[in-house]
Design a protein around this motif. Sequence first.
Motif, PDB file in Angstrom:
ATOM      1  N   THR A 196       0.860  -1.173   0.000  1.00 21.07           N
ATOM      2  CA  THR A 196       0.000   0.000   0.000  1.00 21.07           C
ATOM      3  C   THR A 196       0.897   1.224   0.000  1.00 21.07           C
ATOM      4  N   THR A 197       0.777   2.055  -1.032  1.00 23.33           N
ATOM      5  CA  THR A 197       1.584   3.267  -1.146  1.00 23.33           C
ATOM      6  C   THR A 197       0.695   4.479  -0.930  1.00 23.33           C
ATOM      7  N   VAL A 198       1.070   5.309   0.032  1.00 22.31           N
ATOM      8  CA  VAL A 198       0.298   6.491   0.402  1.00 22.31           C
ATOM      9  C   VAL A 198       1.054   7.728  -0.059  1.00 22.31           C
ATOM     10  N   SER A 199       0.355   8.643  -0.732  1.00 23.14           N
ATOM     11  CA  SER A 199       0.976   9.880  -1.217  1.00 23.14           C
ATOM     12  C   SER A 199       0.101  11.073  -0.850  1.00 23.14           C
ATOM     13  N   GLY A 200       0.671  12.013  -0.106  1.00 26.45           N
ATOM     14  CA  GLY A 200      -0.023  13.256   0.196  1.00 26.45           C
ATOM     15  C   GLY A 200      -1.300  13.091   0.993  1.00 26.45           C
ATOM     16  N   PHE A 201      -1.387  12.029   1.795  1.00 25.67           N
ATOM     17  CA  PHE A 201      -2.583  11.792   2.610  1.00 25.67           C
ATOM     18  C   PHE A 201      -2.581  12.788   3.767  1.00 25.67           C
TER      19      PHE A 201
END
Length: 252
Positions: A196-201
């Motif tokens: 799971t890759t999270v960006s700018g959350f």
Amino acid sequence: MLHRLLVPLCVLSLAACGGESDEAEAADESAAVSSTEAALTSELSDEVGTTGTPEDLAAAAETRVKANMQPSSCLTTTTAGATTTYVFNNCTGRYGLVTMTGTVTATYSRPSSDVVRVLIESTGFKANDATLNLKATVDATQQGSVKRAEIASETSGTGPRGNTVSREGDYTVTWDEATECITLDGTTGSTRVTSTTVSGFRKCKAQCPSSGTIVHSGARGREVTLTYDGSANAAWSTSGGRSGTVALRCGP
């Protein structure tokens, strides 16, 4: 003809999408657990502006965290050397942390003059409808008013929907004390979710995530991308061309 009917139904309802809807919910579950973990680690590692020995850092953290909890009687603490043990009993804290119950230990050190390192461990810690077994190493720094932490974490437990979560990985957290907002970027892997890759959350106190994307790569090779916009629903799309929305468990 049947296939042409199924695709619009999938867009309108998660229930029509089978595995994709499950993976969308699993991705949001992982994000919810990560944001809860990030809020807790931010609260316990906020001594980056404090000078002194590791023992001084632990003592300062003990005083500050107790002052930030409501009601004031909900938290008991014990500090021995550079380690503080926090026992929460239905506490509400900053960064959207609510109904915290459980025991957390935090051991403080200073690997360099501008870095505060905190080893945070807990078993069965409950917060925001999630239960966490947590082991995280936090390296916190500060530039101007922005505080930033590089976190290496191993976490298992259950998310707000009751799904089992087991993952490890590295991510970056920035937090703003004035607005009580947290931003997440990073990648975790698990037995349930390949990655799971999270960006700018970005999530602020008592609000749904205002921005960010999550790319969830499932065990069967499918990708599900979630996009947050501040509403109570996140839009999702799959590598197979399907899309829909998932209801979020957030807000006041």
